[in-house]
Write an enzyme that holds these catalytic residues in place. Structure first.
Site, PDB file in Angstrom:
ATOM      1  CD  GLN A 186       4.172  31.699  98.344  1.00  0.00           C
ATOM      2  OE1 GLN A 186       4.718  30.938  99.237  1.00  0.00           O
ATOM      3  NE2 GLN A 186       4.796  32.568  97.568  1.00  0.00           N
ATOM      4  N   GLY A 217       5.569  38.201  96.303  1.00  0.00           N
ATOM      5  CA  GLY A 217       6.072  39.503  95.838  1.00  0.00           C
ATOM      6  C   GLY A 217       5.205  40.377  97.062  1.00  0.00           C
ATOM      7  CG  HIS A 218       5.246  39.668 100.593  1.00  0.00           C
ATOM      8  ND1 HIS A 218       5.588  39.039 101.754  1.00  0.00           N
ATOM      9  CD2 HIS A 218       4.663  38.959  99.839  1.00  0.00           C
ATOM     10  CE1 HIS A 218       5.295  37.821 101.760  1.00  0.00           C
ATOM     11  NE2 HIS A 218       4.614  37.857 100.451  1.00  0.00           N
ATOM     12  CG  ASP A 232      -0.834  38.299  95.102  1.00  0.00           C
ATOM     13  OD1 ASP A 232       0.494  38.564  95.383  1.00  0.00           O
ATOM     14  OD2 ASP A 232      -0.795  37.785  94.388  1.00  0.00           O
ATOM     15  CE  LYS A 260       1.309  36.764 101.730  1.00  0.00           C
ATOM     16  NZ  LYS A 260       0.175  36.951 100.665  1.00  0.00           N
TER      17      LYS A 260
HETATM   18  P1  GDP Z   1       1.122  40.376  99.396  1.00  0.00           P
HETATM   19  O1  GDP Z   1       1.900  39.546  98.497  1.00  0.00           O
HETATM   20  O2  GDP Z   1       0.161  39.667 100.272  1.00  0.00           O
HETATM   21  O3  GDP Z   1       2.190  41.368 100.333  1.00  0.00           O
HETATM   22  O4  GDP Z   1       0.290  41.552  98.621  1.00  0.00           O
HETATM   23  P2  GDP Z   1       0.920  42.346  97.288  1.00  0.00           P
HETATM   24  O5  GDP Z   1       2.004  43.459  97.618  1.00  0.00           O
HETATM   25  O6  GDP Z   1       1.200  41.180  96.272  1.00  0.00           O
HETATM   26  O7  GDP Z   1      -0.612  42.960  96.868  1.00  0.00           O
HETATM   27  C1  GDP Z   1      -1.173  43.944  97.479  1.00  0.00           C
HETATM   28  C2  GDP Z   1      -0.993  45.105  96.571  1.00  0.00           C
HETATM   29  O8  GDP Z   1      -2.107  45.976  97.251  1.00  0.00           O
HETATM   30  C3  GDP Z   1       0.197  45.894  96.680  1.00  0.00           C
HETATM   31  O9  GDP Z   1       0.327  46.856  95.615  1.00  0.00           O
HETATM   32  C4  GDP Z   1      -0.057  46.905  97.869  1.00  0.00           C
HETATM   33  O10 GDP Z   1       0.779  48.166  97.616  1.00  0.00           O
HETATM   34  C5  GDP Z   1      -1.456  47.140  97.700  1.00  0.00           C
HETATM   35  N1  GDP Z   1      -2.248  47.476  98.894  1.00  0.00           N
HETATM   36  C6  GDP Z   1      -2.263  46.877 100.256  1.00  0.00           C
HETATM   37  N2  GDP Z   1      -3.306  47.375 100.990  1.00  0.00           N
HETATM   38  C7  GDP Z   1      -3.743  48.099 100.098  1.00  0.00           C
HETATM   39  C8  GDP Z   1      -5.258  49.021 100.431  1.00  0.00           C
HETATM   40  O11 GDP Z   1      -5.612  48.940 101.594  1.00  0.00           O
HETATM   41  N3  GDP Z   1      -5.639  49.434  99.433  1.00  0.00           N
HETATM   42  C9  GDP Z   1      -5.011  49.695  98.354  1.00  0.00           C
HETATM   43  N4  GDP Z   1      -5.595  50.270  97.421  1.00  0.00           N
HETATM   44  N5  GDP Z   1      -4.070  48.865  97.938  1.00  0.00           N
HETATM   45  C10 GDP Z   1      -3.505  48.119  99.073  1.00  0.00           C
HETATM   46  P1  IMO Z   2       2.610  36.163  97.810  1.00  0.00           P
HETATM   47  O1  IMO Z   2       3.415  36.057  98.973  1.00  0.00           O
HETATM   48  C1  IMO Z   2      -0.231  34.858  94.859  1.00  0.00           C
HETATM   49  C2  IMO Z   2       0.832  30.912  92.903  1.00  0.00           C
HETATM   50  C3  IMO Z   2       1.265  30.804  91.442  1.00  0.00           C
HETATM   51  C4  IMO Z   2       0.746  29.518  91.138  1.00  0.00           C
HETATM   52  C5  IMO Z   2       0.957  28.482  92.660  1.00  0.00           C
HETATM   53  C6  IMO Z   2       2.332  27.678  92.373  1.00  0.00           C
HETATM   54  O2  IMO Z   2       2.861  37.508  96.969  1.00  0.00           O
HETATM   55  O3  IMO Z   2       1.219  36.230  98.116  1.00  0.00           O
HETATM   56  P2  IMO Z   2       4.756  28.506  92.719  1.00  0.00           P
HETATM   57  O4  IMO Z   2       5.446  29.366  91.983  1.00  0.00           O
HETATM   58  O5  IMO Z   2       4.880  28.722  93.885  1.00  0.00           O
HETATM   59  O6  IMO Z   2       5.105  27.077  92.399  1.00  0.00           O
HETATM   60  O7  IMO Z   2       3.193  28.551  92.089  1.00  0.00           O
HETATM   61  O8  IMO Z   2       1.042  29.552  93.382  1.00  0.00           O
HETATM   62  N1  IMO Z   2       1.635  31.873  93.963  1.00  0.00           N
HETATM   63  C7  IMO Z   2       1.193  32.917  94.210  1.00  0.00           C
HETATM   64  N2  IMO Z   2       0.170  33.700  94.038  1.00  0.00           N
HETATM   65  N3  IMO Z   2       0.748  35.360  95.596  1.00  0.00           N
HETATM   66  C8  IMO Z   2       1.976  34.585  95.779  1.00  0.00           C
HETATM   67  O9  IMO Z   2       2.874  35.277  96.817  1.00  0.00           O
HETATM   68  C9  IMO Z   2       2.434  33.393  95.106  1.00  0.00           C
HETATM   69  N4  IMO Z   2       3.235  32.578  94.904  1.00  0.00           N
HETATM   70  C10 IMO Z   2       2.681  31.730  94.304  1.00  0.00           C
HETATM   71  O10 IMO Z   2       0.552  31.832  90.816  1.00  0.00           O
HETATM   72  O11 IMO Z   2      -0.771  29.383  90.873  1.00  0.00           O
HETATM   73 MG    MG Z   3       2.081  39.188  96.420  1.00  0.00          MG
END
Ligand code: GDP
Ligand code: IMO
Ligand code: MG
Length: 424
Positions: A224, A40-41, A13, A16
């Site tokens: 991840q 979850g991107h 998270d 990416k």
């Molecule tokens: P990922 O799994 O690495 O793609 O990241 P996620 O999407 O799970 O979580 C990142 C969250 O932060 C999402 O809701 C994005 O829309 C948000 N986000 C990304 N970059 C920024 C930033 O620079 N500032 C803020 N406030 N939110 C951001």
């Molecule tokens: P993105 O791509 C954050 C965590 C789960 C758990 C561990 C194992 O959005 O960054 P799993 O379901 O993979 O067997 O769970 O990994 N986990 C993540 N945490 N971002 C993710 O994906 C994750 N995918 C799995 O919360 O601790």
């Molecule tokens: Mg994510």
């Protein structure tokens, strides 16, 4: 001509999805190399938010190929739902290809993930319950009846593989976990309606990857993060694949000398979802502030993310493990209101100072972070588009992060939108 890996430098998270979407604008292909629907991107375009679990974050750029490579695992139900939801919003998904060799997450893998978690009780990992562990387990155990995407092309073969898998799975479901056995018909009937949507996307992808590697720009999108890696993460509180940059080679068949650039995505503070050690975790008001300002709730499960200060020890280690060539710092704006910002620059474990994560990651549970404090900037960054506009304190914080990572800064993200990115 060039290949760039996007890798999470922390526990996932990091943002990416946002950075991949930006790179996809000029990329010829975006390839997810591991993981499945546990990811979850998030991509935000003109105020519209897209949450992608399985489909690469380049999908909004229809001229770029989007590939789920053989290292990924695919839940057909999730994939169908995601394709349909994107189509409803005007995204064709015509550029989506899924490797014939990617393994398939079946409903009973999801069921087993949940049953295993419940059986672990207090020691549960806190998985996403998306069937990740059980599916990769089948893959690595080389069960002849493991189902790959190619098997979804033939109804009768699919049915007989489901039957063969269930012969084993039902024994485990019923006798080990006391669950209800699953019938072949129920599983087949759940999967069959997804096939029309998915089949056109199942393809040999190796030639596409090779062609783009030779003629264009390939972006390899990790899911991840480094410390959720099966080998280099905080085992057993990890995922069952290889998010580290090396996993991009394994998952796509691109050799290591063909990678030109590794951009490590670093959130300006740290978050983690699920169990496992987290030395800089804040269980106080400051942690609560990061969670509410950063809206730190899981994209896949909605769980509140654990929050803490930036862990420079983890960052140094991640930079090395991934051979990062640069870092993208995200969510810097979340720290806008902080008076003082802390960064862990070392750990103390049993009276000894560590500047890198100890190889025995069990020791992390006993790590006390040694913090450096920096003044905050206390003004909003989200409208800024160049480094010159940034307050000195923010620039110094960013420079400190780059020094800890020992690499250049690719860019700084100050908001979820594409435009809220300061390029360097
Ligand atoms: P990922 O799994 O690495 O793609 O990241 P996620 O999407 O799970 O979580 C990142 C969250 O932060 C999402 O809701 C994005 O829309 C948000 N986000 C990304 N970059 C920024 C930033 O620079 N500032 C803020 N406030 N939110 C951001
Ligand atoms: P993105 O791509 C954050 C965590 C789960 C758990 C561990 C194992 O959005 O960054 P799993 O379901 O993979 O067997 O769970 O990994 N986990 C993540 N945490 N971002 C993710 O994906 C994750 N995918 C799995 O919360 O601790
Ligand atoms: Mg994510």
């Amino acid at each position: 001509m060039s290949a760039t890996v996007i890798v999470g430098a922390q526990w996932g998270d990091e943002g990416k999805g946002k950075i991949t979407d930006i790179l996809a604008e000029t990329a010829d292909a975006v390839v997810r190399y591991q993981g499945g629907s546990n990811a979850g991107h998030t991509v935000v375009v003109d105020g519209d938010e897209f949450k992608l679990h399985l489909i690469p974050s380049g999908i909004l750029h229809e001229e770029a190929l989007c590939i789920m490579a053989s290292g990924t695992i695919i839940d057909p139900i999730c994939m169908r739902d995601e394709i349909e939801a994107l189509r409803e919003r005007g995204v064709s998904c015509n550029n989506l290809r899924v490797s014939v060799n990617a393994h398939v997450i079946m409903p009973y893998h999801r069921l087993l993930d949940g049953l295993q978690e419940e059986a672990r009780g207090h020691d549960s990992i806190g998985t996403t319950r998306r069937g990740i562990g059980p599916t990769y387990t089948d893959k690595t155990s080389r069960m002849p009846e493991s189902i790959r995407m190619v098997d979804l092309l033939d109804d009768s073969r699919l049915r007989s593989l489901i039957e063969a898998q269930l012969a084993e799975k039902n024994v485990i479901i019923e006798h080990l976990y006391g669950g209800e056995p699953v019938t072949v018909d129920a599983v087949f009937d759940e999967i069959a309606p997804t096939l029309d949507v998915i089949r056109p996307h199942i393809a040999d992808v190796r030639d596409d990857i090779r062609r783009v590697l030779e003629e264009g720009h390939l972006v390899l999108e990790g899911a991840q993060g480094t410390f959720l890696d099966l080998d280099y993460g905080t085992y057993p509180f990890v995922t069952s694949s290889h998010p580290v940059a090396g996993g991009a080679c394994l998952g796509t068949g691109v050799g290591p000398t063909e990678i030109d650039e590794v951009i490590a995505i670093v959130k300006a503070y740290t978050t983690r979802v699920g169990a496992g050690s987290f030395p800089t975790e804040l269980n106080d008001e400051a942690g609560e502030r990061l969670r509410s300002r950063g809206y730190e709730f899981g994209t896949t499960t909605g769980r509140p993310r654990r929050c803490g200060w930036l862990d420079g020890v983890a960052l140094r280690t991640a930079s090395e493990l991934n051979s990062a060539t640069s870092i993208a710092i995200t969510k810097l704006d979340v720290l806008d209101a902080e008076e003082t910002i802390k960064i862990a620059v070392a750990y103390e474990i049993n009276g000894k100072r560590y500047e890198r994560m100890p190889e025995n990651l069990d020791m992390l549970d006993h790590a006390t972070p040694i913090y450096e404090e920096m003044p905050g900037w206390q003004q909003p960054l989200s409208e800024m588009s160049s480094p010159d506009e940034m307050p000195t304190e923010a620039w110094e914080y960013v420079q400190r992060i780059a020094t800890l990572a020992e690499c250049d800064i690719w860019g700084i993200s100050v908001g979820p939108a594409r435009a809220q990115t300061i390029m360097l």
